[in-house]
Design a protein around this motif. Structure first.
Motif, PDB file in Angstrom:
ATOM      1  N   SER A 199       0.845  -1.203   0.000  1.00 51.56           N
ATOM      2  CA  SER A 199       0.000   0.000   0.000  1.00 51.56           C
ATOM      3  C   SER A 199       0.877   1.248   0.000  1.00 51.56           C
ATOM      4  CB  SER A 199      -0.927  -0.009   1.215  1.00 51.56           C
ATOM      5  OG  SER A 199      -1.767  -1.139   1.205  1.00 51.56           O
ATOM      6  N   VAL A 200       1.369   1.596  -1.177  1.00 52.97           N
ATOM      7  CA  VAL A 200       2.286   2.730  -1.263  1.00 52.97           C
ATOM      8  C   VAL A 200       1.567   4.070  -1.158  1.00 52.97           C
ATOM      9  CG1 VAL A 200       4.027   1.484  -2.578  1.00 52.97           C
ATOM     10  CG2 VAL A 200       2.178   2.641  -3.790  1.00 52.97           C
ATOM     11  N   GLY A 201       0.244   4.057  -1.331  1.00 50.40           N
ATOM     12  CA  GLY A 201      -0.500   5.305  -1.250  1.00 50.40           C
ATOM     13  C   GLY A 201      -0.316   6.006   0.085  1.00 50.40           C
ATOM     14  N   ARG A 202      -0.278   5.229   1.162  1.00 50.96           N
ATOM     15  CA  ARG A 202      -0.120   5.829   2.484  1.00 50.96           C
ATOM     16  C   ARG A 202       1.338   6.181   2.778  1.00 50.96           C
ATOM     17  NH1 ARG A 202       1.856   1.876   5.802  1.00 50.96           N
ATOM     18  NH2 ARG A 202       1.663  -0.282   5.070  1.00 50.96           N
ATOM     19  N   LEU A 203       2.274   5.643   1.990  1.00 48.90           N
ATOM     20  CA  LEU A 203       3.691   5.945   2.183  1.00 48.90           C
ATOM     21  C   LEU A 203       4.149   7.118   1.334  1.00 48.90           C
ATOM     22  CD1 LEU A 203       5.139   2.306   2.044  1.00 48.90           C
ATOM     23  CD2 LEU A 203       4.651   3.646   4.092  1.00 48.90           C
ATOM     24  N   ASN A 204       3.460   7.333   0.235  1.00 49.29           N
ATOM     25  CA  ASN A 204       3.879   8.341  -0.725  1.00 49.29           C
ATOM     26  C   ASN A 204       3.595   9.741  -0.199  1.00 49.29           C
ATOM     27  OD1 ASN A 204       5.014   9.244  -3.058  1.00 49.29           O
ATOM     28  ND2 ASN A 204       3.544   8.262  -4.425  1.00 49.29           N
ATOM     29  N   ARG A 205       4.615  10.590  -0.237  1.00 48.60           N
ATOM     30  CA  ARG A 205       4.471  11.952   0.258  1.00 48.60           C
ATOM     31  C   ARG A 205       3.601  12.760  -0.686  1.00 48.60           C
ATOM     32  NH1 ARG A 205       9.710  13.188   0.591  1.00 48.60           N
ATOM     33  NH2 ARG A 205       9.843  14.433  -1.292  1.00 48.60           N
ATOM     34  N   ARG A 206       2.703  13.531  -0.118  1.00 48.22           N
ATOM     35  CA  ARG A 206       1.848  14.393  -0.937  1.00 48.22           C
ATOM     36  C   ARG A 206       2.686  15.489  -1.575  1.00 48.22           C
ATOM     37  NH1 ARG A 206      -3.567  13.950  -0.667  1.00 48.22           N
ATOM     38  NH2 ARG A 206      -4.451  12.589   0.944  1.00 48.22           N
ATOM     39  N   ARG A 207       2.494  15.677  -2.849  1.00 40.88           N
ATOM     40  CA  ARG A 207       3.241  16.692  -3.590  1.00 40.88           C
ATOM     41  C   ARG A 207       2.394  17.957  -3.710  1.00 40.88           C
ATOM     42  NH1 ARG A 207       8.437  14.613  -3.812  1.00 40.88           N
ATOM     43  NH2 ARG A 207       8.302  12.386  -4.251  1.00 40.88           N
ATOM     44  N   ARG A 208       3.084  19.082  -3.600  1.00 43.50           N
ATOM     45  CA  ARG A 208       2.380  20.344  -3.756  1.00 43.50           C
ATOM     46  C   ARG A 208       1.981  20.551  -5.206  1.00 43.50           C
ATOM     47  NH1 ARG A 208       6.167  24.698  -0.883  1.00 43.50           N
ATOM     48  NH2 ARG A 208       7.739  23.414  -1.930  1.00 43.50           N
ATOM     49  N   LYS A 209       0.808  21.107  -5.409  1.00 38.36           N
ATOM     50  CA  LYS A 209       0.317  21.351  -6.750  1.00 38.36           C
ATOM     51  C   LYS A 209       0.789  22.709  -7.240  1.00 38.36           C
ATOM     52  CE  LYS A 209      -3.806  18.477  -6.195  1.00 38.36           C
ATOM     53  NZ  LYS A 209      -5.282  18.420  -6.283  1.00 38.36           N
ATOM     54  N   SER A 210       0.986  22.817  -8.522  1.00 38.62           N
ATOM     55  CA  SER A 210       1.403  24.069  -9.133  1.00 38.62           C
ATOM     56  C   SER A 210       0.187  24.778  -9.707  1.00 38.62           C
ATOM     57  CB  SER A 210       2.426  23.795 -10.239  1.00 38.62           C
ATOM     58  OG  SER A 210       2.774  24.980 -10.905  1.00 38.62           O
ATOM     59  N   SER A 211      -0.123  25.940  -9.134  1.00 40.89           N
ATOM     60  CA  SER A 211      -1.284  26.725  -9.576  1.00 40.89           C
ATOM     61  C   SER A 211      -2.567  25.904  -9.531  1.00 40.89           C
ATOM     62  CB  SER A 211      -1.055  27.261 -10.998  1.00 40.89           C
ATOM     63  OG  SER A 211       0.121  28.041 -11.052  1.00 40.89           O
ATOM     64  N   GLY A 212      -2.662  25.046  -8.510  1.00 36.58           N
ATOM     65  CA  GLY A 212      -3.863  24.250  -8.337  1.00 36.58           C
ATOM     66  C   GLY A 212      -3.941  23.036  -9.241  1.00 36.58           C
ATOM     67  N   GLN A 213      -2.908  22.799 -10.047  1.00 34.47           N
ATOM     68  CA  GLN A 213      -2.916  21.674 -10.979  1.00 34.47           C
ATOM     69  C   GLN A 213      -1.946  20.587 -10.522  1.00 34.47           C
ATOM     70  OE1 GLN A 213      -1.928  23.518 -14.754  1.00 34.47           O
ATOM     71  NE2 GLN A 213      -4.084  23.712 -15.304  1.00 34.47           N
ATOM     72  N   ASP A 214      -2.359  19.353 -10.684  1.00 37.25           N
ATOM     73  CA  ASP A 214      -1.502  18.211 -10.379  1.00 37.25           C
ATOM     74  C   ASP A 214      -0.747  17.864 -11.657  1.00 37.25           C
ATOM     75  OD1 ASP A 214      -0.301  15.854  -9.714  1.00 37.25           O
ATOM     76  OD2 ASP A 214      -2.038  15.015  -8.677  1.00 37.25           O
ATOM     77  N   LEU A 215       0.472  18.394 -11.771  1.00 31.74           N
ATOM     78  CA  LEU A 215       1.243  18.212 -12.998  1.00 31.74           C
ATOM     79  C   LEU A 215       1.646  16.755 -13.208  1.00 31.74           C
ATOM     80  CD1 LEU A 215       3.520  21.380 -12.857  1.00 31.74           C
ATOM     81  CD2 LEU A 215       1.325  21.083 -14.009  1.00 31.74           C
ATOM     82  N   LEU A 216       1.929  16.056 -12.106  1.00 28.72           N
ATOM     83  CA  LEU A 216       2.323  14.654 -12.221  1.00 28.72           C
ATOM     84  C   LEU A 216       1.170  13.815 -12.759  1.00 28.72           C
ATOM     85  CD1 LEU A 216       4.341  12.402 -11.834  1.00 28.72           C
ATOM     86  CD2 LEU A 216       3.665  12.272  -9.430  1.00 28.72           C
ATOM     87  N   GLN A 217      -0.044  14.136 -12.325  1.00 32.07           N
ATOM     88  CA  GLN A 217      -1.211  13.409 -12.825  1.00 32.07           C
ATOM     89  C   GLN A 217      -1.302  13.517 -14.343  1.00 32.07           C
ATOM     90  OE1 GLN A 217      -5.187  13.967 -10.954  1.00 32.07           O
ATOM     91  NE2 GLN A 217      -5.905  14.513 -12.989  1.00 32.07           N
ATOM     92  N   GLN A 218      -1.066  14.696 -14.871  1.00 31.66           N
ATOM     93  CA  GLN A 218      -1.151  14.873 -16.320  1.00 31.66           C
ATOM     94  C   GLN A 218      -0.065  14.099 -17.036  1.00 31.66           C
ATOM     95  OE1 GLN A 218      -3.770  16.479 -17.846  1.00 31.66           O
ATOM     96  NE2 GLN A 218      -2.868  15.394 -19.601  1.00 31.66           N
ATOM     97  N   VAL A 219       1.137  14.026 -16.430  1.00 32.56           N
ATOM     98  CA  VAL A 219       2.222  13.242 -17.021  1.00 32.56           C
ATOM     99  C   VAL A 219       1.825  11.773 -17.111  1.00 32.56           C
ATOM    100  CG1 VAL A 219       4.567  12.374 -16.643  1.00 32.56           C
ATOM    101  CG2 VAL A 219       4.072  14.800 -16.308  1.00 32.56           C
ATOM    102  N   VAL A 220       1.242  11.251 -16.038  1.00 29.56           N
ATOM    103  CA  VAL A 220       0.842   9.842 -16.004  1.00 29.56           C
ATOM    104  C   VAL A 220      -0.257   9.573 -17.031  1.00 29.56           C
ATOM    105  CG1 VAL A 220      -0.155   8.004 -14.586  1.00 29.56           C
ATOM    106  CG2 VAL A 220       1.543   9.565 -13.606  1.00 29.56           C
ATOM    107  N   LEU A 221      -1.204  10.473 -17.141  1.00 30.04           N
ATOM    108  CA  LEU A 221      -2.273  10.293 -18.124  1.00 30.04           C
ATOM    109  C   LEU A 221      -1.723  10.326 -19.549  1.00 30.04           C
ATOM    110  CD1 LEU A 221      -5.118  12.485 -16.555  1.00 30.04           C
ATOM    111  CD2 LEU A 221      -4.913   9.991 -16.535  1.00 30.04           C
TER     112      LEU A 221
END
Length: 273
Positions: free
Chosen positions: A219-241
């Motif tokens: 369960s890496v979700g609980r281990l993974n550090r929350r990343r700050r969003k840039s201008s309210g956008q999750d840039l990593l999410q867009q990379v993964v998509l």
């Protein structure tokens, strides 16, 4: 000769071993069975613990740390602990460290973990054992919360890709997530350059007939550090998509417009007549 009163022998203080002395005992195996690849960017507080657990996965092990644009002492700590350290002054880009680390590896099993989360060796060994027993791509078992009115886009992308690949049994398991392990054969089939786009690597693995399985759940979700969003956008999410879209595009280009799936009973050439 008797000692004068008051001249008691002082107990000798144990010499404190330096961190460098204690860590110097750790060295990579000359002929490793397992290569543990750890991309890292400014993780000096965590990297020591991550390396310690990584070394326990197999008696014949090498640890490779890809210091990806680090400005702290991550590379120095990894070097003192006997890891092979690949230093890059400028960031290579998301997941590019996997490709670089794979190129530098020599083990028959490549285990990929991240430097920002400490995962115990007991949760890492199942991935290594699975590959040693014949699995080519050993994934972290993951379903994801899908019984919701609105499913997270990344979870939806993972399920969609696996379904299109004809592997709905994998659910949300993905090379995007660590830990996972691959065989030397899988590396040769997939190509190290494609490991930096994990969904693409997964599509190539499945389409090429490699043995792909979800072998253990961490369960890496609980281990993974929350990343700050840039201008309210999750840039990593867009990379993964975007990575998943690239994987689907590759798969369609190597099958057909329906990804090898049938059109059921539709007779499209008669539509509109």
């Amino acid at each position: 000769m008797r000692k004068t009163f008051g001249q008691q022998r002082q107990p000798q203080r144990k010499r404190k071993s330096s961190r460098k002395t204690r860590f110097s005992a750790f060295r990579n195996c000359e002929h490793p069975v397992v290569s543990v690849i750890i991309p890292a960017m400014n993780e000096q507080r965590m990297i020591g613990n991550v390396i310690r657990e990584a070394r326990k996965v197999h008696e014949a092990c090498e640890v490779i740390v890809v210091a990806n644009g680090c400005t702290d002492n991550t590379a120095g700590i990894a070097n003192v602990m006997g890891a092979k350290v690949l230093r890059y002054d400028e960031p290579l880009g998301h997941d590019a460290g996997r490709s670089v680390g794979a190129d530098a590896s020599s083990g028959q099993v490549l285990l990929f973990i991240d430097a920002d989360m400490r995962i115990g060796c007991s949760d890492l060994r199942p991935f290594v054992h699975a590959v040693l027993q014949g699995i080519d791509v050993a994934l972290n078992r993951y379903r994801g919360p899908v019984r919701r009115h609105q499913v997270h886009p990344v979870i939806l992308a993972k399920h969609t890709l696996n379904t299109m690949l004809g592997r709905p049994d994998l659910l949300g398991s993905s090379l995007t997530a660590v830990p996972h392990a691959i065989s030397r054969k899988a590396l040769e089939v997939i190509g190290s350059e494609n490991l930096s786009v994990p969904p693409l690597a997964q599509a190539i693995a499945v389409h090429s007939g490699l043995k792909v399985a979800a072998v253990h759940e961490v369960s890496v979700g609980r281990l993974n550090r929350r990343r700050r969003k840039s201008s309210g956008q999750d840039l990593l999410q867009q990379v993964v998509l975007d990575d998943h879209l690239q994987a689907l595009n590759w798969y369609f280009s190597h099958t057909d417009a329906r990804g090898g799936h049938t059109d059921l009973g539709r007779v499209r050439d008669r539509v509109g007549r």
